[in-house]
Design an enzyme around this catalytic site. Sequence first.
Site: not given
Ligand code: A3P
Length: 300
Positions: A52, A114, A144, A236
């Site tokens: 995350k 990870h 998250s 995002f």
């Molecule tokens: P949140 O749950 O806080 O929204 P991973 O890919 O390691 O699983 O991480 C997921 C987290 O990264 C989520 O956080 C997701 O929304 C965020 N994320 C993914 N793409 C993103 C982007 N382009 N900009 C900002 N956050 C992003």
Amino acid sequence: MSVDPDKKLDLRRAELFDFHGVPMTHFFTDTWEDVQNFQARPDDILIATYTKAGTTWISYILDLLYFGQTSSERQTSTPIYERVPFLEKTILPVGSGVDQANNLPTSPRLIKTHLPVQLVPKSFWEQNCRVVYVARNAKDNVVSYFHFDRMTMTQPEPGDWSSYLQRFMKGKMVFGSWYDHVNGWWKKKQAYSNLHYMFYEDMVEDTGREIDKLCSFLGLSPSVEEKKQITDGVQFDNMKKNDMVNYSTSTAMNFKISPFMRKGKVGDWKNHFTVAQNEEFDEDYKKKMKDPSLQFRTVI
Ligand code: A3P
């Protein structure tokens, strides 16, 4: 890996157990021997993160930098988790990340992990592979992770927020302690020069600047238009709409509980932590994060 075709797809919530001193679930240890024996190639790029921290985001950035101009098929019909295999993940009988990585036709291969640094297969270090690590501040990371565990049916049952937060502080999460993870990889960077350590907060603050730094680490020089295209594509709101990167194709996730692309913000922890939880967390954080050279921002 040998796969038993009669075995049913097992998407039940898994239990945590201790694995070489790190809490894990069977999804990440079922083919451990294959993971440890994985043969990295010198041009492989390892994407390493605590769960995350922005793994999908950095994966998509790297994928666009290397392959954005090459094949539109890849961008329109191959989900990001197939383009960038998750090395230690095995879902029986579907397959393993190792098999997926071994079958990747592309060069370089982008590979996600990870794992805490001490469990990474040694061939990555022997081959002097480039590693991109992304770290995210603990407070937003745990929020998250909580929502991810609620919606991902293969993760251990998260329980309520307050007990979840306690568990995070004790390091009893899949892939272990956030504190050990970010510190372990930070230390590695001091000894291993092919590691680019990034922060999620910096990426939110100025995605273009962070892509520039990444490109200089990788020795890439995209054109101005290409860079603009990538910077826009990985915002995002655009990723949230993009079915190839938003995990809407995943069978293990329940988007009715929470979307994968949830908020993408720095500071959402303020909507979850009570004042008392925040004080307790800060006290505990000071005891665990002793290295003054590793600093996180919880607001930007
Ligand atoms: P949140 O749950 O806080 O929204 P991973 O890919 O390691 O699983 O991480 C997921 C987290 O990264 C989520 O956080 C997701 O929304 C965020 N994320 C993914 N793409 C993103 C982007 N382009 N900009 C900002 N956050 C992003």
